[in-house]
Design an enzyme around this catalytic site. Structure first.
Site: not given
Length: 1427
Positions: A643, A1056, A1060
């Site tokens: 990410d 994080d 996700d």
């Protein structure tokens, strides 16, 4: 009352066992201990569970219906399959093949995979290939149209279950009991270890309506048998099954009228509990159905929901759903002890000890018995602790205030049932005890337990429209519902009451508050217990997906090979003993003893040593692991996805400034970098800049809690830039009109309309007395009383990429709309004439330089009042807007990002950025951190016609720096032809060797279209060349990971944890950056907020994998050394002594096997990945070679001893052990050194582990044991010689034995590191050359892609690819040479959509598609340019 079958065949608890295919018996016992089903509050459900090893596959292919159940619901075209299922083999083993020194081992990995029970790739015409699994025990085609079997898809786990009904045959049960008795329990053990055979013997298949037991098989071939229980219900059938469930057609004939059936009564409720999921038999459809997705038809309006439940409804729902408690059932100590002892490895130990006692090895057997007993009880204690810890973590109860039967009462949370209304503003409620929807009031909750993200989330009351669309069968709560949904286990940060309802009848309890009801925050229970989101997470920890890592499967194969060797030794020894004349009893015992020598019982435990050390080292680095099996898989990662925001870049973005449009020239004005500059802006910008500040202060999700602002970091930075003041709570009177009297407000009428107010710094807070003492006209336009109240907020939706608010300005008529979102999304909803002329140029400039840009827009609605504001639709609000300007954020990299990316690049691990940000911003950040080279070409897609939902859309791929450079839309290769050269000349020469040096930056909408509609060859090329995936929603991130896995990558994902979760769970190795010690969002959790943890996980994974190989090879060779020694002694009916065995096993092997795995990981990542294939050429060459070397030295010594002049043949005494002898002493002396030197040879160092010398305990212990053994050989005392039953040898011969051991060490070490790799490479080349020869001899005209005859598969075609050709592609190719032929995966042609591409057809399981695509990219990169 619960009724169980009268003739319960499960009384011996045969099926109550763990997964016998687990290598570590301790782990398997722990896993099994946590896999028991809970009992209902009204009945004790004695569920019996077993999980067998995977069974051999049936050759019968699943039917088309079976495959269609895997269709992806998001796909626009229902005929097209979800591509993540196209090549996703649902097994790690299909994508863990090796990419190492030479790629010959990869071919072996692929061939090996093909031998397993693997999925079959099949094509559902006319769309993309879909995934089907070979049926195992229950998936037989003969059952497809029978009522005895049904298929259930668990949405929350994305797994397919097959349920089969059985009735027990009493006569067969008696036969089974008799067989158990006559065999002394052997039949019982076999039935326990092979439960599918047991159930087929004692029962027969029957209709679900008549079933006494149901066998449940999941998609991984694991079976569980559950007794069907019956209890009296007597309630309406629609209180158990929803109308959707009653109307389902399962092909058993026409269903009756749904309305008539839903009004009927269900007298007896028949159910099973599978892994804490209750399946209830539906008499309408004659199938078992989950009750977790049940929805009351009355839940259509908020008013209906607020009524709560009556006593009768509560009792009915308690019977159906059970208690609201996540209670993990603990086994008793006795049950755990029996389960542990009956594990195959412990049974083997019991057999071995009995054999040793019978052979008079009392001391050795007693020591092993003590060690095994201590081990069993230690594991039992640890298992109990784990179970208790899990139970304490998951079980939660509290007191709740519930509205039931028209009264408010306090009850325990375990009594809550779906439909109950409870108060969230109760001061005693800190954690939500169930899944619920918010009816009134608002609250802020901490959902870090679910997502790992500590940012509080705001919740708002649900609306009637959302209630009607509520679908509890979905695995993930959609974003538009999540803002109203309260998840079980999440912490309440703040809860506030809503408006009072004057229409509700007052209760006696409420009357004490006055003439009206008190204001409360209300929520309604929708799911309880294990049906909640928290319950699903707990179940995922209790029942994780089975590990199918290739190393573990190969280890079982090797144990089988050792068993075959033992059996051969058994036959040879038996013949030899008959020749010598050994008594039958002694002959039988000694021959069986060989089996206990060749297959050491401690072998499985030693294989987990490396993983245990790796987990401990990770913990010291603040990296926590909740899935130990993922450690070894981390060593195979070859694609790492990241990410961006909060992972590669800093979490908090700094505002660089704002930029508004200038009405004079129609372009953007200068960048405003300080809020003070807004007032001094030119007159042509002042109006928009002021409105932009208002948008920044109101269009956000920031909340105030105890004077502290909480919310999204980007919103916090934005509000901090403006320096405005935000206030919350009790501010409804601020926007009240002057005519409203204080008395009316005191009664609560009109209060609570505005919950959030913002005002600039230095202004006066609104005071009602000032309003009453001044005329409103005097205050209009006064900056000293400027306040903006947020009337309504439309939350950010990832699909829309924007949010909006309705704002009321104090003393101003009407209301204003402010919208904030992605610049690309704002152009569609803004008035074209309000957009600056240089909109695209300015946006391109910022994004190319790595800044993050947010666009703002507004419009005024003078006729909008409070009532209309609550009813207006989002589409009306977010349309015909006036563009205001850009908010520009600086996106700073974390200090460790660039070094980690460089480390991964040097290790040849592919890195992919997956972000929701703008594609150009992502490209800039990628170049800055080194993920993309500064000079590398980047191509991004653009829709020329259509969009992501249109099948025949057209996409063009343009170079982001030079749009004259484009890619072919099908092959995704740079296009160069004579026309280009004739137009552009040769100003820029074409270098064909650089034509492939480019990457793709894919946008979310293009990714969506490619997944749904693009040819598979094009999709695969995009997945291989795509380096950046921007504007990706959480679901699309999940899909990307699955698609990468589907083409053969072993994928890691680091994020994080906020958006996700899906990708973290789908990845082979998910790493969550979170402050929590353990997050259920990912197998690994790192407390450090940077990506250095990725390198650590890969390093430790490689070290653990290599350690597991070393320990396994060492234990295997230890067994062979001892087997060789005993075999030579058996030639004259001798054997090793009791204490000789003790010295070898306890003094030498035990400390060496433990300390071997203590070597730490090498600090530098190598480009070569370690192999995961235990039967590869390198491993087998090493093992077989070392076996031959040790056998040669033992045989040499055996014959040398007999040739000595002082040799005296041993005296054979019939019926005795005949331990003492010169051969025994000599072989023992040599073998004790062989055990030590083999540990040194197998102690692998760089490039995966540090040198052996860094493992000081291992070096010291090995050196000490070598000195001890040398002293026993050279200067044995009389006591030692007597204790070990040794004979005296000449000193010169003892020195010769030491010399022989040294020569053995030199030969073994040299062969292991010099000769064996060369031999393995030579064998690989020989095999490959033979394959190439067979390929050349085949007719060249014949296509390697061979469709099966149409008649065989008219509607469901299956294709095959030549194994030889595929293996050829997998072996010995040079990434840069492109010199050898390959399978034609890509074609570039104008009418490409009308052609069938080979890669759209079907490749055998295990093939690494991404390597084939890479090879095609390196082969014939460009056609010859016309001179």
């Amino acid at each position: 009352m619960v009724h169980a079958p009268s003739h319960d065949p499960l009384s011996p608890r045969l099926l109550d066992q763990d997964n016998v295919d687990s290598i570590n018996p301790a782990a398997s016992s722990a896993g099994s201990a946590l896999s028991r089903n809970r009992a209902s509050s009204t009945a004790t459900v004695a569920t019996l569970t077993f999980e067998p090893a995977p069974q051999p596959s049936s050759p019968t292919l699943p039917s088309l219906e079976h495959h269609q159940r895997f269709s992806y619901p998001r796909t626009v075209d229902s005929n097209r399959a979800h591509p993540s299922k196209s090549f996703s083999f649902n097994s790690i083993s299909t994508r863990d093949d090796d990419e190492e020194e030479d790629e010959e081992d990869e071919e072996e990995d692929d061939e090996d995979v093909g031998d397993e029970s693997q999925p079959i790739l099949t094509a559902a015409a006319p769309g993309r290939a879909k995934l089907g699994k070979k049926p195992t025990f229950l998936g037989r085609s003969t059952y497809e149209n029978s009522r005895s079997i049904q298929h259930v898809h668990l949405e929350e786990e994305d797994v397919e279950l097959t349920l089969s009904g059985y009735c027990f045959v009493q006569s067969r049960i008696y036969m089974y009991y008799l067989a158990c008795l006559l065999s002394g329990g052997i039949v019982f053990l076999l039935a326990r270890w092979m439960p599918q055979r047991y159930i087929m013997f004692v029962a027969r298949s029957c209709d679900m309506g008549d079933a006494e037991a149901v066998v449940v098989e999941n998609g991984y071939g694991q079976l569980e048998t559950h007794t069907v229980f019956t209890k009296y219900y007597g309630g309406p059938i629609d209180s158990v099954f929803s109308r959707a469930q009653l109307s389902q057609d399962h092909g058993y004939g026409e269903l009756q009228d749904v309305d008539a059936m839903s009004s009927g009564m269900l007298h007896d409720m028949r159910y099973i509990d599978y892994q804490y999921i209750r399946f209830i038999f539906n008499p309408v459809t004659q199938t078992f159905m989950q009750n977790s997705s049940w929805k009351d038809p009355e839940w259509s309006t908020v008013a209906n929901c607020e009524r709560g439940l009556g006593r009768e409804s509560h009792q009915e729902r308690t019977m159906v759903f059970g208690q609201n408690v996540i209670d993990v059932q603990e086994k008793t100590a006795g049950q755990l002890l029996v389960q542990e002892v009956l594990h195959p490895f412990y049974i083997f130990q019991v057999f071995s000890m009995a054999l040793w006692f019978a052979d008079d090895y009392y001391y050795y057997a007693a020591c092993i018995f003590v060690i095994s007993t201590v081990s069993v009880f230690t594991e039992l204690i640890e298992t109990k602790k784990t179970m208790r810890r899990m139970r304490n973590m998951s079980k939660f109860t509290c007191n709740t205030r519930v509205f039931r039967s028209g009264l408010w009462r306090i009850i325990g949370s375990e009594e809550l049932v779906p439909g109950d209304v409870f108060e969230i503003t109760d001061s005693g409620l800190a954690v939500f005890p169930c899944d619920a929807v918010l009816l009134t009031g608002d609250c802020i909750v901490n959902e870090s337990m679910l997502t790992g993200e500590s940012i509080p989330v705001s919740k708002v009351p649900v609306t009637d429209k959302v209630l009607q669309l509520l679908d509890l069968s979905l695995a993930n709560i959609p974003a538009d519902l999540a803002r109203h949904f309260l998840f079980s286990g999440t912490k309440i940060v703040r809860a506030r009451p809503g408006t009072a309802n004057s229409k509700r009848r007052l209760s006696a309890e409420d009357s004490e508050y006055g003439m009206r009801q008190p204001m409360r925050g209300l929520a309604m229970v929708v799911r309880t217990g294990f049906n909640t989101t928290k319950g699903n997470l707990v179940r995922s920890m209790l029942f994780p997906k089975p590990n199918d890592f290739q190393f573990y499967r190969d280890s079982f194969r090797f144990i089988g090979i050792l068993a075959c060797i033992a059996f051969c030794g058994f036959l040879v020894s038996t013949v030899n003993f008959i020749r010598i004349g050994v008594p039958f009893r002694l002959m039988f015992i000694k021959a069986l003893d060989l089996i206990t020598i060749v297959v050491p019982p401690a072998l499985p435990a030693t294989m987990s040593i490396g993983t245990s050390f790796a987990i401990a080292r990770l913990k010291r680095n603040s990296i926590f692991c909740i899935s130990p099996t993922r450690v070894n898989i981390g060593g195979k990662i070859n694609c790492m996805c990241f990410d961006k925001t909060g992972t590669l870049t800093e979490e908090g973005l700094d505002v660089l400034g704002v930029q508004c449009g200038d009405s004079e020239n129609g372009n953007f004005g200068p960048l405003i970098q300080k809020i003070e500059e807004v007032q001094s802006a030119p007159e042509s910008m002042i109006e928009k800049s002021t409105s932009l500040v208002h948008a920044m202060t109101t269009c956000h999700s920031v909340k105030s809690l105890n004077g502290e602002l909480i919310g999204d970091p980007l919103d916090l930075k934005m509000l901090e830039f403006t320096r405005w003041i935000l206030e919350e709570g009790g501010l409804g009177a601020r926007t009240s009109s002057v005519s409203e009297t204080a008395h009316n407000r005191a009664q609560g009428n009109g209060g609570g309309i505005v919950s959030t107010v913002v005002r600039p710094p230095g202004t006066k807070q609104f005071n009602l007395d000032d309003v009453l003492s001044h005329h409103p006209s005097e205050m209009i336009g006064s900056d000293s009383h400027l306040e903006l109240g947020i009337i309504r907020c439309f939350e950010f939706i990832s699909s829309l990429r924007r949010m909006s608010v309705i704002v009321k300005k104090l003393h101003s008529p009407g209301m204003d709309i402010y919208v904030k979102g992605a610049p690309e999304a704002m152009t569609d909803i803004c008035l074209k004439d309000s957009l600056p002329n240089d909109y695209k140029e300015r946006l391109s400039y910022y994004t190319h330089h790595g800044f993050r840009v947010i666009a703002c827009a507004t419009k005024s609605m003078p006729n909008l009042n409070f009532v209309r504001a609550q009813r207006v639709k989002r589409e009306q609000v977010e349309s015909e807007l006036t563009f205001l300007g850009f908010i520009v954020f600086e996106n700073k990299l974390k200090p460790t990002t660039a070094p980690v990316i460089t480390t991964l690049s040097n290790a040849q691990i592919r890195q992919v950025m997956c972000t929701g940000d703008n594609v150009l911003t992502a490209i800039s950040v990628s170049r800055e951190c080194g993920l993309i080279g500064r000079t590398k070409d980047v191509y991004a897609p653009r829709f020329v016609s259509g969009n992501s939902t249109t099948e025949f859309s057209k996409i063009i791929w343009e170079n982001v720096e030079d749009n004259r450079k484009i890619l072919d839309s099908v092959s995704l290769k740079p296009t160069t032809n004579s026309g280009d050269i004739s137009r552009n000349g040769r100003e820029f020469p074409v270098y064909t060797h650089l034509m492939n040096d480019y990457v793709l930056a894919v946008t979310g909408d293009c990714f969506r279209w490619m997944v749904d509609y693009a040819p598979t060859s094009t999709l695969n090329r995009m997945l291989v060349k795509g380096q950046i995936f921007a504007r990706m929603s959480p679901d699309e991130k999940h899909e990307l990971v699955e698609n990468l896995q589907g083409i053969g990558y072993c994928v890691g994902f680091c994020g994080d944890g906020a958006n996700d979760c899906g990708a973290l769970k789908a990845a082979d190795v998910g790493i969550s950056l979170s402050e929590a010690e353990a997050s259920v969002a990912a197998p690994f959790t790192s407390r450090s907020n940077d990506i250095e943890c990725v390198v650590k996980v890969i390093q430790e994974g490689r070290a653990a994998l290599v350690t597991s190989f070393s320990c396994f090879k060492y234990m295997a060779l230890y067994s062979i050394i001892q087997f060789t020694t005993v075999s030579f002694l058996y030639t004259f009916a001798s054997n090793l002594g009791d204490f000789q065995f003790l010295y070898i096993d306890l003094v030498l092997i035990l400390p060496i096997a433990v300390l071997m795995g203590r070597t730490e990981a090498f600090p530098v990542l190598s480009p070569k990945r370690p192999t995961a294939n235990l039967v590869s050429k390198k491993v087998l060459t090493s093992l077989i070679g070392q076996i031959l070397i040790q056998g040669f030295f033992q045989a040499s010594l055996f014959f040398i001893v007999r040739a000595q002049p002082w040799y005296k043949p041993p005296k054979y005494e019939r019926g005795e052990k005949n331990i003492e002898g010169l051969e025994n002493t000599s072989m023992f002396f040599l073998s004790i050194f062989q055990y030590l030197l083999v540990s040194v040879v197998f102690s692998v160092g760089p490039p995966y582990r540090k040198p052996m010398s860094t493992n000081r305990p291992f070096v010291f212990v090995t050196f000490g044991l070598a000195m001890l053994s040398a002293s026993i050989v050279l200067i044995p005392s009389a006591g030692i010689s007597s204790f070990l039953q040794l004979l005296a040898l000449p000193l010169s011969f003892r020195v010769f034995i030491l010399f022989l051991a040294g020569v053995h060490l030199f030969c073994a070490f040299t062969a292991e590191h010099v000769f064996f790799p060369i031999i393995a490479s030579w064998i690989g080349k020989l095999i490959q050359s033979r394959k190439r020869l067979s390929t050349v001899q085949a007719p060249q005209q014949q296509s390697q892609w061979q469709p099966l005859p149409q008649s065989q598969t008219p509607a469901h075609q299956t294709y095959r690819i030549d194994d030889d050709a595929d293996d050829d592609n997998e072996d010995n190719y040079d990434r840069g040479s492109g010199s050898r032929p390959s399978t034609p995966l890509m074609h570039s042609t104008e009418d490409s959509h009308s052609k069938v591409y080979p890669s759209e057809q079907h490749i055998r399981p295990g093939t690494k598609i991404y390597k084939m695509v890479e090879e095609e990219m390196n082969k014939h990169r460009h056609q010859q340019v016309i001179q």
